[in-house]
Design a protein around this motif. Structure first.
Motif, PDB file in Angstrom:
ATOM      1  N   TYR A 121       0.885  -1.490  -0.482  1.00 41.67           N
ATOM      2  CA  TYR A 121      -0.081   0.176  -0.221  1.00 41.67           C
ATOM      3  C   TYR A 121       1.211   1.529   0.220  1.00 41.67           C
ATOM      4  CZ  TYR A 121      -4.086  -2.983   1.341  1.00 41.67           C
ATOM      5  OH  TYR A 121      -4.379  -4.373   1.385  1.00 41.67           O
ATOM      6  N   HIS A 122       1.956   1.022   0.428  1.00 39.91           N
ATOM      7  CA  HIS A 122       2.874   2.277   0.542  1.00 39.91           C
ATOM      8  C   HIS A 122       4.684   1.994  -0.246  1.00 39.91           C
ATOM      9  CE1 HIS A 122       0.835   2.725   4.687  1.00 39.91           C
ATOM     10  NE2 HIS A 122       0.071   4.417   3.889  1.00 39.91           N
ATOM     11  N   GLY A 123       4.761   3.013  -1.297  1.00 40.10           N
ATOM     12  CA  GLY A 123       5.906   2.833  -1.951  1.00 40.10           C
ATOM     13  C   GLY A 123       6.353   2.368  -1.309  1.00 40.10           C
ATOM     14  N   MET A 124       7.609   2.785  -0.301  1.00 37.70           N
ATOM     15  CA  MET A 124       8.933   1.995   0.129  1.00 37.70           C
ATOM     16  C   MET A 124       8.795   1.397   0.888  1.00 37.70           C
ATOM     17  SD  MET A 124      10.322   4.795   3.477  1.00 37.70           S
ATOM     18  CE  MET A 124       9.297   4.651   4.193  1.00 37.70           C
ATOM     19  N   GLU A 125       7.556   0.623   0.988  1.00 35.16           N
ATOM     20  CA  GLU A 125       7.109  -0.965   1.626  1.00 35.16           C
ATOM     21  C   GLU A 125       7.245  -2.061   0.939  1.00 35.16           C
ATOM     22  OE1 GLU A 125       4.407  -0.015   4.591  1.00 35.16           O
ATOM     23  OE2 GLU A 125       5.353   1.512   5.422  1.00 35.16           O
ATOM     24  N   TRP A 126       7.842  -1.836  -0.318  1.00 31.82           N
ATOM     25  CA  TRP A 126       7.914  -3.115  -1.708  1.00 31.82           C
ATOM     26  C   TRP A 126       8.342  -3.849  -0.894  1.00 31.82           C
ATOM     27  CZ3 TRP A 126      12.835  -3.782  -1.974  1.00 31.82           C
ATOM     28  CH2 TRP A 126      14.009  -2.824  -1.437  1.00 31.82           C
ATOM     29  N   TRP A 137       9.132   7.665  -0.419  1.00 31.89           N
ATOM     30  CA  TRP A 137       7.686   7.761  -0.414  1.00 31.89           C
ATOM     31  C   TRP A 137       6.703   6.712  -0.419  1.00 31.89           C
ATOM     32  CZ3 TRP A 137       6.348  12.506  -3.903  1.00 31.89           C
ATOM     33  CH2 TRP A 137       5.158  12.274  -3.743  1.00 31.89           C
ATOM     34  N   GLN A 138       5.883   6.789   0.273  1.00 29.73           N
ATOM     35  CA  GLN A 138       4.549   5.997   0.870  1.00 29.73           C
ATOM     36  C   GLN A 138       3.604   6.161  -0.297  1.00 29.73           C
ATOM     37  OE1 GLN A 138       5.788   3.904   2.610  1.00 29.73           O
ATOM     38  NE2 GLN A 138       5.921   4.134   4.772  1.00 29.73           N
ATOM     39  N   ALA A 139       3.712   7.326  -0.857  1.00 32.75           N
ATOM     40  CA  ALA A 139       1.464   7.671  -1.287  1.00 32.75           C
ATOM     41  C   ALA A 139       1.317   6.990  -2.255  1.00 32.75           C
ATOM     42  CB  ALA A 139       1.600   9.386  -1.042  1.00 32.75           C
ATOM     43  N   PHE A 164      -0.110  -6.578   3.792  1.00 36.06           N
ATOM     44  CA  PHE A 164       1.720  -6.302   4.727  1.00 36.06           C
ATOM     45  C   PHE A 164       1.626  -4.792   4.731  1.00 36.06           C
ATOM     46  CE2 PHE A 164       1.367 -10.890   6.007  1.00 36.06           C
ATOM     47  CZ  PHE A 164       0.871 -11.146   5.487  1.00 36.06           C
ATOM     48  N   HIS A 165       1.981  -5.117   6.126  1.00 42.06           N
ATOM     49  CA  HIS A 165       3.378  -2.997   5.206  1.00 42.06           C
ATOM     50  C   HIS A 165       4.775  -3.262   6.307  1.00 42.06           C
ATOM     51  CE1 HIS A 165      -0.237  -0.106   4.850  1.00 42.06           C
ATOM     52  NE2 HIS A 165      -0.759  -1.148   4.972  1.00 42.06           N
ATOM     53  N   SER A 166       5.907  -2.343   6.070  1.00 40.31           N
ATOM     54  CA  SER A 166       6.968  -2.524   6.925  1.00 40.31           C
ATOM     55  C   SER A 166       7.600  -1.088   7.502  1.00 40.31           C
ATOM     56  CB  SER A 166       8.002  -3.000   6.152  1.00 40.31           C
ATOM     57  OG  SER A 166       7.678  -2.031   5.095  1.00 40.31           O
ATOM     58  N   GLN A 167       7.652  -0.855   9.083  1.00 39.02           N
ATOM     59  CA  GLN A 167       7.956  -1.907   9.437  1.00 39.02           C
ATOM     60  C   GLN A 167       8.089  -2.271  10.976  1.00 39.02           C
ATOM     61  OE1 GLN A 167      11.173  -1.797  12.218  1.00 39.02           O
ATOM     62  NE2 GLN A 167      10.515   0.167  11.948  1.00 39.02           N
TER      63      GLN A 167
HETATM   64 ZN   LIG Z   1       2.126   0.967   5.510  1.00 40.56          ZN
END
Ligand SMILES: [Zn+2]
Length: 300
Positions: free
Chosen positions: A65-70, A139-141, A205-208
């Motif tokens: 959902y969040h860019g840098m949480e690839w 970037w997350q958005a 699933f997200h991080s961290q």
């Molecule tokens: Zn996240």
């Protein structure tokens, strides 16, 4: 089964091209897997969904959902791949997926991931906005600066007010929930899917942080805490309660509130986002048992 090369999951970052290669490899190799394009992002990038097993009784797994949480998308793709090998070789899993199924969206926010991995050149018509905001690696958005996990219709107005109090009043690299709930195509893709599919459970699933979130509002099902505790036991992760800007607007909040079914957020890994590819094997082996436990959850 066709003899394709075995995928080495920690060899490349999961950008759009790499994810596509992995999904194509999976659908060629395992004939029981179905893959479709669920929807498209703000910049018209594809948002694929993968189905395995019984669609009438299925569980939704979603990532990035969040860019840098690839890294979360890579975890989900490896889980699909490993599970497919088990289904192929082991009668237990072959039978299990007749009784239940998985729907997996490895990357909900493909524009955000591409911007985090490749920089402002991956942001198309929003390049000047993304350049102006800067710090693209974190970037997350989505491409137009809306945080997908602040854009769901669950306590959105309250979250919006808290965003403004924190000085977030417009497009940003993180935490801006958009002009109104479900304003973004990425959010709509997931909401429409859930309304159509009657999933028994959903996982984001997200991080961290190595944490498991399970609660939102008085609609939280009674079995959610026990499931979270079991997952924590299997992974060494901690059962958590969100605070501040992490409350509301997220997918698991919406899933619980709107559908009254168990929804969870799992924060993989520990360290600083973006988690490096070199953490992948260690993260995956730590959560592997938890992923197979999810597959065994009761669906009435
Ligand atoms: Zn996240």
């Amino acid at each position: 089964m066709k003899n394709l090369e075995k995928i080495v999951f920690n060899s490349e970052t999961p950008d759009e091209k790499r994810r596509k290669t992995i999904i194509e490899n999976i659908i060629v190799k395992f004939e029981f897997v179905e893959s479709k394009i669920l929807s498209k992002s703000v910049l018209n990038r594809e948002i694929p969904i993968i189905y395995i097993g019984n669609k009438e009784k299925s569980i939704l797994l979603t990532g990035a959902y969040h860019g840098m949480e690839w890294l979360t998308s890579l975890v989900l793709l490896k889980f699909i791949y490993d599970l497919c090998e088990k289904i192929q070789d082991d009668i237990y899993y072959k039978n299990l997926i007749k009784k239940r199924g998985l729907a997996i969206v490895p990357c909900v926010n493909p524009d955000g991931v591409e911007i985090s991995l490749k920089g402002e050149n991956a942001s198309g018509e929003y390049k000047s906005l993304v350049e102006k905001i800067g710090e693209v690696q974190s970037w997350q958005a989505n491409a137009r600066g809306v945080d997908i996990n602040h854009n769901f219709n669950a306590g959105w107005e309250d979250l919006h007010r808290r965003e403004i109090e924190m000085g977030i009043t417009g497009p940003n690299r993180t935490r801006y929930g958009g002009e109104y709930p479900e304003s973004e195509p990425e959010t709509q893709a997931i909401v429409n899917l859930c309304r159509k599919m009657n999933f028994g459970y959903a996982f984001a699933f997200h991080s961290q942080g190595e944490e498991i979130y399970w609660e939102y509002s008085d609609k939280t099902p009674s079995q959610s805490l026990e499931i979270a505790q079991k997952m924590a036991h299997l992974s060494g992760y901690t059962v958590s309660f969100p605070k501040g800007l992490a409350v509301g607007g997220g997918f698991k909040d919406w899933f619980i509130n709107e559908l009254g079914k168990p929804g969870f957020t799992i924060e993989i890994g520990k360290g600083k986002n973006p988690l490096p590819l070199s953490d992948f094997n260690q993260i995956y082996s730590k959560i592997e048992k938890m992923l197979y436990y999810i597959l065994e959850l009761d669906i009435s």
